[in-house]
Design a protein around this motif. Structure first.
Motif, mmCIF file in Angstrom:
data_model
loop_
_atom_site.group_PDB
_atom_site.id
_atom_site.type_symbol
_atom_site.label_atom_id
_atom_site.label_comp_id
_atom_site.label_asym_id
_atom_site.label_seq_id
_atom_site.Cartn_x
_atom_site.Cartn_y
_atom_site.Cartn_z
ATOM 1 N N ASP A 1 -64.196 21.342 20.677
ATOM 2 C CA ASP A 1 -63.080 21.112 21.585
ATOM 3 C C ASP A 1 -61.778 20.926 20.818
ATOM 4 N N THR A 2 -61.852 20.312 19.647
ATOM 5 C CA THR A 2 -60.656 20.151 18.830
ATOM 6 C C THR A 2 -60.123 21.499 18.396
ATOM 7 N N TYR A 3 -61.025 22.382 17.952
ATOM 8 C CA TYR A 3 -60.593 23.710 17.547
ATOM 9 C C TYR A 3 -59.851 24.415 18.672
ATOM 10 N N CYS A 4 -60.393 24.351 19.891
ATOM 11 C CA CYS A 4 -59.759 25.046 21.006
ATOM 12 C C CYS A 4 -58.504 24.338 21.482
ATOM 13 N N ARG A 5 -58.573 23.026 21.604
ATOM 14 C CA ARG A 5 -57.445 22.286 22.168
ATOM 15 C C ARG A 5 -56.227 22.330 21.260
ATOM 16 N N VAL A 6 -56.425 22.060 19.980
ATOM 17 C CA VAL A 6 -55.293 21.889 19.086
ATOM 18 C C VAL A 6 -54.950 23.162 18.335
ATOM 19 N N PHE A 7 -55.939 23.861 17.835
ATOM 20 C CA PHE A 7 -55.669 24.989 16.957
ATOM 21 C C PHE A 7 -55.551 26.326 17.687
ATOM 22 N N GLU A 8 -55.800 26.350 18.979
ATOM 23 C CA GLU A 8 -55.604 27.564 19.780
ATOM 24 C C GLU A 8 -54.695 27.295 20.979
ATOM 25 N N ALA A 9 -54.923 26.191 21.694
ATOM 26 C CA ALA A 9 -54.174 25.914 22.921
ATOM 27 C C ALA A 9 -52.786 25.356 22.664
ATOM 28 N N THR A 10 -52.343 25.386 21.421
ATOM 29 C CA THR A 10 -50.959 25.047 21.088
ATOM 30 C C THR A 10 -50.237 26.270 20.520
ATOM 31 N N THR A 11 -50.819 27.449 20.683
ATOM 32 C CA THR A 11 -50.288 28.660 20.066
ATOM 33 C C THR A 11 -49.945 29.707 21.114
ATOM 34 N N ASP A 12 -49.619 30.905 20.645
ATOM 35 C CA ASP A 12 -49.347 32.020 21.545
ATOM 36 C C ASP A 12 -50.626 32.680 22.046
ATOM 37 N N GLU B 1 -54.092 24.705 27.338
ATOM 38 C CA GLU B 1 -55.059 24.014 28.177
ATOM 39 C C GLU B 1 -54.404 23.610 29.478
ATOM 40 N N LYS B 2 -55.161 23.704 30.537
ATOM 41 C CA LYS B 2 -54.607 23.537 31.881
ATOM 42 C C LYS B 2 -53.991 22.158 32.112
ATOM 43 N N ASP B 3 -54.589 21.124 31.517
ATOM 44 C CA ASP B 3 -54.114 19.768 31.777
ATOM 45 C C ASP B 3 -52.929 19.358 30.905
ATOM 46 N N ASN B 4 -52.475 20.266 30.047
ATOM 47 C CA ASN B 4 -51.249 20.030 29.274
ATOM 48 C C ASN B 4 -51.333 18.836 28.336
ATOM 49 N N ASN B 5 -52.521 18.560 27.813
ATOM 50 C CA ASN B 5 -52.657 17.416 26.911
ATOM 51 C C ASN B 5 -52.057 17.667 25.536
ATOM 52 N N VAL B 6 -51.763 18.925 25.224
ATOM 53 C CA VAL B 6 -51.228 19.228 23.895
ATOM 54 C C VAL B 6 -49.929 20.025 23.962
ATOM 55 N N THR B 7 -49.248 20.010 25.101
ATOM 56 C CA THR B 7 -48.030 20.810 25.225
ATOM 57 C C THR B 7 -46.928 20.352 24.283
ATOM 58 N N GLU B 8 -46.917 19.078 23.901
ATOM 59 C CA GLU B 8 -45.849 18.585 23.030
ATOM 60 C C GLU B 8 -45.868 19.257 21.656
ATOM 61 N N PHE B 9 -46.992 19.865 21.283
ATOM 62 C CA PHE B 9 -47.082 20.505 19.983
ATOM 63 C C PHE B 9 -46.124 21.689 19.853
ATOM 64 N N ASN B 10 -45.747 22.318 20.956
ATOM 65 C CA ASN B 10 -44.891 23.503 20.837
ATOM 66 C C ASN B 10 -43.751 23.551 21.849
ATOM 67 N N ASN B 11 -43.482 22.439 22.533
ATOM 68 C CA ASN B 11 -42.397 22.483 23.526
ATOM 69 C C ASN B 11 -41.151 21.717 23.104
ATOM 70 N N GLY B 12 -41.111 21.297 21.837
ATOM 71 C CA GLY B 12 -39.937 20.613 21.325
ATOM 72 C C GLY B 12 -39.876 19.138 21.629
ATOM 73 N N ASP B 13 -40.960 18.572 22.177
ATOM 74 C CA ASP B 13 -40.948 17.166 22.573
ATOM 75 C C ASP B 13 -41.949 16.315 21.794
ATOM 76 N N MET B 14 -42.475 16.813 20.702
ATOM 77 C CA MET B 14 -43.449 16.040 19.947
ATOM 78 C C MET B 14 -42.851 14.716 19.487
ATOM 79 N N ALA B 15 -43.609 13.632 19.684
ATOM 80 C CA ALA B 15 -43.171 12.301 19.276
ATOM 81 C C ALA B 15 -44.256 11.643 18.444
ATOM 82 N N SER B 16 -43.885 10.621 17.724
ATOM 83 C CA SER B 16 -44.832 9.938 16.849
ATOM 84 C C SER B 16 -45.849 9.113 17.622
#
Length: 554
Positions: free
Chosen positions: A78-89, A93-108
């Motif tokens: 799930d990590t491979y898909c969620r982070v290393f694919e679902a944050t790319t082109d 992921e439908k629930d948007n749990n990782v959208t901050e990785f590529n939408n300019g809103d990543m926070a600490s």
């Protein structure tokens, strides 16, 4: 399915895993596992060493929706898909749990980043505990050296991900007290990468080339070499990478399977193409990839949604990209395409699964997805690559192994390293690498004949994208090629909603000139997002941990 011996081994090791993790706290850098089973009662025999080794392989922490534990694991599927694919082109992921990785809103304070960081340091702490104590065990020295090599490989893998995605990180190689852990500082990135490569090289010397069936999932020489190759490519050590991948090829034990789709299902677990795998078992050590991949029709959650940008990367059957091939029809975009396309994604009114046509168009009365385009971001495509038509068990606990490294990756990486090293590219080299991958019997795409390095690089990068789609390497590739800020800026697209001729007048949903749904926008920041933020929770505990540029706690 896995044989009885493996089931017994897994059941036996699971009990020990529970013992090994009982003393672990939720905070990993500020409170590393202090376990640690007493040296007076443990760390005596070979059995003790094997049990401790199982605890190192075992992964807990980031489990997504899957509560099952697994053996012989690194980061889970799930990590491979969620982070290393679902944050790319490739998709999201439908629930948007990782959208901050590529939408300019990543926070600490991003929860996923925090989980990944902590999970890595928990694994490193287990490795350090093992390496601190293994010399106390009285056992065969060759077997001991193999175990040490496995643990060093796992620790190096974790440190590679930390350095690659965060930059300089604390480099901890022994078990620390709480006070020591709370005062560590960041080592520079190059020093961590140098350590990673050195650890891999030390480990490889002692690892076996092959394993018996009962040890499937334990690291081999080929698996460690492949991980070393990834690190060398990330560091642009191209000649070293050529040598590393050549060693794997020269072993003569791996080959490109004639199959493709079955490689990602139960039937492909024993494939000679598998170099390094995460071992699973239904229910006991399962994963939720069936739940995430399947649509509502088949009891899934449709968690992952590939983008049309990935769909467009697949060539036509003549071996030409869609903007060059006369076979491409914009209104029948899935016809005459690389067979891997419809083995990787499901498309509306084209794909059939378990005898049922997949219908996702929101205007269709047969669709189970009529509100998806307005209720939440959704592409209309399904991920088919891991969807198993023969599986009738628990979709939350699927037991198929997940292959971390396939021989296809080895061959494509070997070709890339040769190109980047400035070596002469010959037709023999192409036939021994990329054309083996494209030419597997189930796929049979035309061979590549281009030997110009610049033109071939474009072809090779496209080949890596389509062959390895959703296997966890897309973000790695975008980062090391330094193109994430180019491809992850602007609108991305989902399914085709209307023919080209109707696109200009269609108003129900936003579409482009070719009738594809405008899915969402990405805004990857070139000067920020190539390095993830140090979790604020770690800085709060240890102010000596400096933050990466561009991040705040908000």
């Amino acid at each position: 399915m896995k044989n009885l011996d493996i089931k017994i081994l897994k059941g036996f090791l699971m009990v020990v895993n529970l013992l090994l993790i009982t003393a672990c706290d939720d905070d990993f850098l500020d409170k590393q596992p202090l376990d640690q089973l007493s040296g007076e009662t443990f760390w005596k025999t070979e059995s003790d060493a094997l049990l401790a080794l199982s605890g190192v392989y075992h992964l807990e922490g980031l489990q997504s929706s899957n509560s099952a534990k697994q053996m012989y694991s690194f980061w889970n599927q799930d990590t491979y898909c969620r982070v290393f694919e679902a944050t790319t082109d490739n998709g999201f992921e439908k629930d948007n749990n990782v959208t901050e990785f590529n939408n300019g809103d990543m926070a600490s304070t991003n929860n996923v980043v925090e989980q990944l960081w902590r999970n890595s340091y928990l694994k490193i702490a287990k490795c350090n505990n093992f390496l601190d104590n293994i010399e106390k065990v009285e056992m065969d020295q060759v077997k001991k050296a193999v175990m040490i090599g496995e643990v060093k490989t796992i620790r190096a893998y974790e440190y590679f991900n930390l350095a690659f995605y965060w930059g300089g990180v604390p480099l901890i190689t022994t078990v620390l007290s709480v006070n020591e852990a709370n005062s560590v500082t960041r080592e520079n990135e190059q020093a961590v990468m140098d350590f990673v490569i050195s650890e891999y090289e030390d480990a490889i010397a002692d690892l076996p080339t092959e394993r018996p069936d009962a040890e499937r999932g334990r690291i081999t020489k080929g698996g460690a070499l492949a991980l070393l190759g990834r690190a060398q490519m990330a560091q642009e050590l191209w000649s070293d990478a050529v040598n590393t991948y050549q060693q794997i090829i020269d072993m003569g034990i791996y080959e490109i399977d004639s199959r493709f789709k079955e490689l990602f299902e139960d039937g492909g677990e024993d494939s000679p193409e598998n170099v390094l795998s995460i071992v699973r078992m239904d229910d006991f050590y399962g994963n939720s990839i069936q739940l995430s991949s399947l649509g509502f029709t088949w009891g899934g959650y449709h968690h992952y949604s590939p983008y049309n940008e990935l769909v467009e990367a697949f060539e036509c059957i003549d071996g030409l990209p869609i903007d060059q091939s006369p076979l491409y029809d914009p209104d029948s975009p899935y016809e005459n395409r690389d067979p891997r396309l419809l083995k990787t994604i499901m498309a509306d009114k084209v794909s059939t699964f378990r005898g049922t046509l997949y219908v996702s168009h929101p205007d269709s009365s047969a669709s189970k997805y009529p509100d998806q385009l307005t209720r939440r971001p959704w592409s209309g495509y399904l991920l088919r690559k891991f969807a198993d038509e023969e599986y009738a068990g628990n979709v939350r606990a699927y037991g198929c192994d997940f292959t971390m490294v396939r021989y296809a990756e080895v061959l494509l990486s070997y070709l890339e390293a040769n190109i980047e090293a400035g070596n002469t590219i010959t037709q023999n080299l192409l036939d021994a690498t990329i054309n083996q991958v494209r030419g597997r019997a189930e796929i049979s795409m035309p061979p590549v004949t281009e030997t110009n390095a610049v033109a071939l690089t474009t072809i090779l990068r496209r080949e890596r994208r389509v062959e390895l789609a959703w296997e966890g390497l897309r973000l790695y590739d975008l980062f090391r090629w330094r193109i994430a800020h180019e491809v992850l800026n602007g609108r991305v697209h989902g399914m085709k909603l209307v023919p080209v001729a109707e696109a200009a007048t269609y108003t129900k949903f936003p579409v482009d000139e070719n009738g594809y749904f405008f899915n969402e926008e990405t805004h990857f920041r070139e000067n920020v997002d190539y390095k993830w933020p140090i979790p604020q929770s770690e800085i709060d505990v240890n102010p000596g941990l400096t933050q990466n540029p561009g991040y705040s706690a908000e």
